[in-house]
Design an enzyme around this catalytic site. Structure first.
Site, PDB file in Angstrom:
ATOM      1  N   LYS A  74     -25.056  41.356  47.685  1.00 17.66           N
ATOM      2  CA  LYS A  74     -23.802  41.417  46.916  1.00 17.66           C
ATOM      3  C   LYS A  74     -22.628  41.795  47.810  1.00 17.66           C
ATOM      4  CE  LYS A  74     -22.854  45.382  44.698  1.00 17.66           C
ATOM      5  NZ  LYS A  74     -21.576  46.053  44.938  1.00 17.66           N
ATOM      6  N   ASN A  75     -22.813  42.847  48.612  1.00 18.26           N
ATOM      7  CA  ASN A  75     -21.683  43.361  49.382  1.00 18.26           C
ATOM      8  C   ASN A  75     -21.310  42.467  50.563  1.00 18.26           C
ATOM      9  OD1 ASN A  75     -21.464  45.406  47.595  1.00 18.26           O
ATOM     10  ND2 ASN A  75     -22.356  46.990  48.904  1.00 18.26           N
ATOM     11  N   CYS A 168     -12.846  55.554  40.379  1.00 18.90           N
ATOM     12  CA  CYS A 168     -14.210  55.093  40.613  1.00 18.90           C
ATOM     13  C   CYS A 168     -15.144  56.277  40.425  1.00 18.90           C
ATOM     14  CB  CYS A 168     -14.343  54.545  42.021  1.00 18.90           C
ATOM     15  SG  CYS A 168     -16.006  54.003  42.406  1.00 18.90           S
ATOM     16  N   ARG A 173     -11.602  56.582  46.131  1.00 19.66           N
ATOM     17  CA  ARG A 173     -11.783  55.385  46.970  1.00 19.66           C
ATOM     18  C   ARG A 173     -10.402  54.912  47.437  1.00 19.66           C
ATOM     19  NH1 ARG A 173     -16.587  52.331  45.222  1.00 19.66           N
ATOM     20  NH2 ARG A 173     -16.201  51.043  47.039  1.00 19.66           N
ATOM     21  N   ASP A 176      -5.905  53.541  51.919  1.00 22.43           N
ATOM     22  CA  ASP A 176      -4.871  53.811  52.921  1.00 22.43           C
ATOM     23  C   ASP A 176      -5.155  53.124  54.263  1.00 22.43           C
ATOM     24  OD1 ASP A 176      -7.055  55.703  52.849  1.00 22.43           O
ATOM     25  OD2 ASP A 176      -6.049  56.780  54.458  1.00 22.43           O
ATOM     26  N   ASP A 362     -25.474  53.866  50.070  1.00 20.64           N
ATOM     27  CA  ASP A 362     -25.960  53.098  48.914  1.00 20.64           C
ATOM     28  C   ASP A 362     -27.467  53.282  48.670  1.00 20.64           C
ATOM     29  OD1 ASP A 362     -23.413  52.236  48.485  1.00 20.64           O
ATOM     30  OD2 ASP A 362     -23.690  50.268  49.404  1.00 20.64           O
ATOM     31  N   ARG A 454     -25.020  44.857  37.866  1.00 19.98           N
ATOM     32  CA  ARG A 454     -23.924  44.500  38.776  1.00 19.98           C
ATOM     33  C   ARG A 454     -24.435  44.212  40.178  1.00 19.98           C
ATOM     34  NH1 ARG A 454     -18.449  47.780  37.852  1.00 19.98           N
ATOM     35  NH2 ARG A 454     -17.911  46.226  39.407  1.00 19.98           N
TER      36      ARG A 454
HETATM   37  N1  EPU Z   1     -11.924  55.198  52.991  1.00 20.61           N
HETATM   38  C1  EPU Z   1     -10.705  55.788  53.192  1.00 20.61           C
HETATM   39  N2  EPU Z   1      -9.618  54.968  53.214  1.00 20.61           N
HETATM   40  C2  EPU Z   1      -9.714  53.631  53.077  1.00 20.61           C
HETATM   41  C3  EPU Z   1     -10.965  53.045  52.869  1.00 20.61           C
HETATM   42  C4  EPU Z   1     -12.073  53.864  52.832  1.00 20.61           C
HETATM   43  O1  EPU Z   1     -10.582  56.990  53.340  1.00 20.61           O
HETATM   44  O2  EPU Z   1      -8.680  52.957  53.129  1.00 20.61           O
HETATM   45  C5  EPU Z   1     -13.107  56.063  52.945  1.00 20.61           C
HETATM   46  C6  EPU Z   1     -13.844  55.978  51.618  1.00 20.61           C
HETATM   47  O3  EPU Z   1     -13.260  56.820  50.654  1.00 20.61           O
HETATM   48  C7  EPU Z   1     -15.226  56.399  52.027  1.00 20.61           C
HETATM   49  C8  EPU Z   1     -15.370  55.786  53.415  1.00 20.61           C
HETATM   50  O4  EPU Z   1     -14.044  55.580  53.882  1.00 20.61           O
HETATM   51  O5  EPU Z   1     -15.275  57.793  52.137  1.00 20.61           O
HETATM   52  C9  EPU Z   1     -16.125  54.488  53.470  1.00 20.61           C
HETATM   53  O6  EPU Z   1     -15.630  53.605  52.480  1.00 20.61           O
HETATM   54  P1  EPU Z   1     -15.627  52.035  52.688  1.00 20.61           P
HETATM   55  O7  EPU Z   1     -14.235  51.558  52.760  1.00 20.61           O
HETATM   56  O8  EPU Z   1     -16.545  51.658  53.793  1.00 20.61           O
HETATM   57  O9  EPU Z   1     -16.240  51.551  51.307  1.00 20.61           O
HETATM   58  P2  EPU Z   1     -15.936  50.133  50.650  1.00 20.61           P
HETATM   59  O10 EPU Z   1     -15.767  49.163  51.729  1.00 20.61           O
HETATM   60  O11 EPU Z   1     -14.877  50.270  49.633  1.00 20.61           O
HETATM   61  C10 EPU Z   1     -18.367  49.262  50.587  1.00 20.61           C
HETATM   62  C11 EPU Z   1     -19.381  48.884  49.552  1.00 20.61           C
HETATM   63  C12 EPU Z   1     -19.888  50.127  48.842  1.00 20.61           C
HETATM   64  C13 EPU Z   1     -20.496  51.056  49.898  1.00 20.61           C
HETATM   65  C14 EPU Z   1     -19.443  51.380  50.956  1.00 20.61           C
HETATM   66  C15 EPU Z   1     -19.976  52.232  52.086  1.00 20.61           C
HETATM   67  C16 EPU Z   1     -18.664  46.696  48.840  1.00 20.61           C
HETATM   68  C17 EPU Z   1     -18.171  45.827  47.754  1.00 20.61           C
HETATM   69  N3  EPU Z   1     -18.786  47.987  48.570  1.00 20.61           N
HETATM   70  O12 EPU Z   1     -17.296  49.865  49.884  1.00 20.61           O
HETATM   71  O13 EPU Z   1     -20.924  49.688  47.977  1.00 20.61           O
HETATM   72  O14 EPU Z   1     -20.936  52.238  49.285  1.00 20.61           O
HETATM   73  O15 EPU Z   1     -18.937  50.149  51.530  1.00 20.61           O
HETATM   74  O16 EPU Z   1     -21.007  51.595  52.731  1.00 20.61           O
HETATM   75  O17 EPU Z   1     -18.964  46.222  49.912  1.00 20.61           O
HETATM   76  C18 EPU Z   1     -22.356  49.784  46.129  1.00 20.61           C
HETATM   77  O18 EPU Z   1     -22.790  48.678  46.462  1.00 20.61           O
HETATM   78  O19 EPU Z   1     -22.913  50.494  45.248  1.00 20.61           O
HETATM   79  C19 EPU Z   1     -21.155  50.306  46.782  1.00 20.61           C
HETATM   80  C20 EPU Z   1     -20.423  51.286  46.269  1.00 20.61           C
END
Ligand code: EPU
Length: 487
Positions: A74-75, A168, A173, A176, A362, A454
Site C-alpha cells: 500500500k505505502n 491523525c 503528523r 513542515d 508500522d 485500509r
Molecule cells: N515528520 C515531521 N515533519 C514532516 C514529515 C514527517 O516531523 O514534514 C515526522 C513525523 O511526524 C514522524 C516522522 O517524521 O514522526 C516520520 O514520518 P514520515 O513522514 O516518514 O511518515 P509518512 O511518510 O507520513 C509513511 C507511511 C506510514 C508510516 C510512516 C513511517 C504512507 C502512506 N504512510 O507516513 O504508514 O508509519 O511513513 O514509516 O506511506 C501505516 O501504513 O499504517 C502508516 C501510518
C-alpha cells in the site's frame, strides 16, 4: 443497521468501475460481466464487499500453518499513483493491492482530472492528460497520503492548492519538512483556509536537507523527489528516506525517464528533465503485511511461510524475532518461514522503532501483541510516532500487562491473553488486535475492522486459510452486550 444488511456477512452488490474487493479467494467471488478491451470503458463487477461496520469474531489458541502470499505494498502504491500524474502518457501500475486506501487515491486523482481505471484485478492505468491544481479537504482528509499529490502537481502545473489533511490518531503528523523542501526548490508556500498554496513558477533544483526530529520522512522524500524530477537543474536531497517504498518510487520515476542517483541511500541526486513519459511498473510486495503474517505465525506457535516476503526489507524484524527465540528461515530470497512450534522458549526483548532500515513503526503494535504473550519484561520504544499506542488499552482488555511510560511500552509478558470485545482504532492497531485475538484463549470480537481493510487485503480470509477461526460478520450479528460502539 437494516435487516437486509444483517442477512449475510458477505453482501453481493453490483457496482461500476473500481470493484471494492478482490476476486481471488474461493468464497469471495467476483464476476466481471463485461470485458474491457481498451482503456476507460466502464466495467461492471458483481462482488461482495466488506462493509464499513463489519466486525471480526475470532476464536484463538490455534497454531496457524501453511503458506500465504504477500500483496503489493500500500505505502508504495499510493505514491506510485501520484507519480503517474507527472506524465501526460499512460502509466500502468501492476500488483496493486485491493484496498480502500487505493480506491480513495483513485477518487482524489479523478477529481483533479486524471483518468484512473482498474484494468484488471491488480492492475491500474493512470492517464493524466489534463490536470487541475486543487485537491479539496473533503477528499484529502480521508487519507493523509494524498499530501503526496503536491510534488507531482507542482512538477506538472507549477502550482498546487492541496488541503492540509488534519488530525491523525497515531499522533501529530506535520508536513513542515515537505514544505521546507518545496520552499528550497524555489516555491512560494503559504497556508490559507486550511489549504497549502504552492506557487512553483520559479521551480529549480537545490541542495536540501530533509531530516527532522524523528529522522527522515518517507512521504516528504517522495513529494520532493516528484517535484525535483521536473525542476530545472540539480537537486541533492540529504537525509532522504531510504524505505523500500521510496526506492520503488525512484524505480518508477526512472522508468518514466527521470534521472536519479543514490537510490536506496540517504543522499539522492536528481537531474531535472523537461518531461516524463509513460511506463509500466510492478509494485513491490508489502513488507509490513509480510511482517504481520510472520508475527501471526510466531504468536500462535505455528508454522507459516510468507511468500513475497523479502528478507532484506525485513532485516530488523527478523533479527528481533530471532533474538526473541522464534526460529526463522529464508528458503528463498522472496520467502520467509517462521517455525514457532515451541512458543514457551520465547524470551523478552527490547525494540526501538526507527526509520528504515531500523525496526518499522508500522510493526510496533503487532510486536507489542507478541511480547504481551512472551514471558519476561520487554520494552518497546516508539521513536517515529511517540504516541502510537492506541492498541495498548485494547490489549489490556484482553488481559495484557502493559504500562506506557513516555514513548515506551513496558510489557510484562503473560502465558496467555483472554478473548474480549475490543475496538480497532487505526490500521496497525487493528492488526495487533487480530494477532492478540488469534493467540488468546476464548472468543474475541473486533469492531471497526474498516481500519484493517485500509491496509490488509482480506486478512480474514487469508488467516482462515492458515487455519485461523476468524469470521467477518455484519456488526448487528455481534451480541448487544458485547457491543462497545457508543449507542
Ligand atoms: N515528520 C515531521 N515533519 C514532516 C514529515 C514527517 O516531523 O514534514 C515526522 C513525523 O511526524 C514522524 C516522522 O517524521 O514522526 C516520520 O514520518 P514520515 O513522514 O516518514 O511518515 P509518512 O511518510 O507520513 C509513511 C507511511 C506510514 C508510516 C510512516 C513511517 C504512507 C502512506 N504512510 O507516513 O504508514 O508509519 O511513513 O514509516 O506511506 C501505516 O501504513 O499504517 C502508516 C501510518
Amino acid at each position: 443497521m437494516s435487516g437486509a444488511m444483517a442477512k449475510a456477512a458477505v453482501r453481493p452488490v453490483a457496482i461500476k468501475a473500481d470493484p471494492p474487493t478482490t476476486h481471488r479467494s474461493d468464497d469471495w467471488k467476483a464476476t466481471r460481466t463485461s470485458h474491457r478491451p481498451g482503456f476507460l470503458l466502464p466495467v461492471v463487477f458483481t462482488v461482495p464487499q466488506p462493509h464499513l461496520m463489519d466486525v471480526f469474531r475470532v476464536n484463538g489458541s490455534r497454531p496457524l500453518r501453511g503458506t500465504v502470499h504477500t500483496s503489493g505494498a500500500k505505502n508504495a502504491a499510493l505514491p506510485l499513483f501520484a507519480a503517474a500524474l507527472l506524465s501526460d502518457e499512460t502509466v500502468t501500475i501492476e500488483n496493486v493491492p485491493d484496498l480502500s486506501d487505493i480506491r480513495f487515491m483513485a477518487e482524489i486523482m479523478r477529481h483533479i482530472g486524471a483518468d484512473v481505471e482498474r484494468s484488471d484485478a491488480d492492475t491500474w492505468k493512470v492517464h493524466a492528460r489534463k490536470l487541475t491544481n486543487h485537491a479539496p479537504y473533503e477528499l484529502v482528509r480521508k487519507m493523509r497520503a494524498s499530501v503526496c499529490l503536491m510534488g507531482p502537481l507542482i512538477g506538472r502545473l507549477r502550482s498546487a492548492v492541496v488541503s492540509l489533511p488534519g488530525g491523525c490518531v497515531i499522533g501529530p503528523r506535520p508536513i513542515d519538512l515537505h514544505l521546507k523542501g518545496f520552499s528550497g526548490l524555489g516555491c512560494g508556500v503559504s497556508i490559507e483556509g486550511g489549504y497549502v498554496h504552492l506557487d512553483a513558477r520559479h521551480l529549480h533544483g537545490a541542495d536540501l536537507f530533509l531530516g527532522g526530529r524523528h529522522g527522515s520522512t518517507a512521504l516528504g522524500t517522495a513529494n520532493i523527489l516528484m517535484a525535483a524530477v521536473l525542476a530545472p537543474g540539480t537537486t541533492r536531497i540529504e537525509s532522504a528516506a531510504c524505505e523500500p517504498e521510496v526506492v520503488d518510487l525512484c524505480r518508477l520515476l526512472r522508468a518514466m525517464g527521470a534521472r536519479i542517483d543514490g537510490i536506496g541511500s540517504h543522499a539522492l541526486v536528481v537531474e531535472g528533465v523537461e518531461r516524463l513519459h509513460g511506463a509500466t511498473h510492478r509494485v513491490i510486495s508489502d513488507r509490513i503485511e509480510a511482517g504481520t503474517f510472520l508475527i501471526a505465525g510466531a504468536i500462535t506457535g505455528g508454522d507459516v511461510t510468507v511468500e513475497g516476503a523479502r528478507a532484506s526489507d525485513l532485516a530488523a524484524l527478523l533479527d528481533k524475532l530471532r533474538e526473541c527465540g522464534v526460529p526463522i528461515e529464508s528458503p528463498a530470497p522472496d520467502c520467509v518461514r517462521v517455525r514457532a512450534d515451541r512458543p514457551h522458549s520465547r524470551k523478552a526483548i527490547d525494540v526501538i522503532t526507527m526509520p528504515h532500515p531500523g525496526f518499522a513503526t508500522d510493526l510496533q503494535a503487532q510486536m507489542c501483541a507478541l511480547m504481551a504473550v512472551t514471558p519476561g519484561l520487554s520494552i518497546i520504544t516508539e521513536k517515529v510516532f511517540p504516541n502510537r499506542f492506541m492498541h495498548v488499552p485494547e490489549l489490556q482488555r484482553m488481559g495484557a500487562d502493559i504500562a506506557i511510560e513516555g514513548p515506551s511500552a513496558i510489557i510484562k509478558g503473560l502465558s496467555r491473553l483472554s478473548g474480549a470485545p475490543v475496538m480497532a482504532s487505526d490500521l496497525r492497531a487493528s492488526a495487533a488486535l487480530v494477532l492478540a485475538a488469534l493467540a488468546a484463549h476464548g472468543e474475541s470480537w473486533i469492531q471497526r475492522v474498516y481500519h484493517i481493510d485500509r491496509g490488509y487485503e482480506r486478512i480474514d480470509l487469508r488467516l482462515k486459510r492458515l487455519g485461523a477461526a476468524i469470521e467477518r460478520l455484519p456488526a448487528d450479528q455481534m451480541p448487544k452486550h458485547l457491543d462497545g460502539e457508543p449507542g
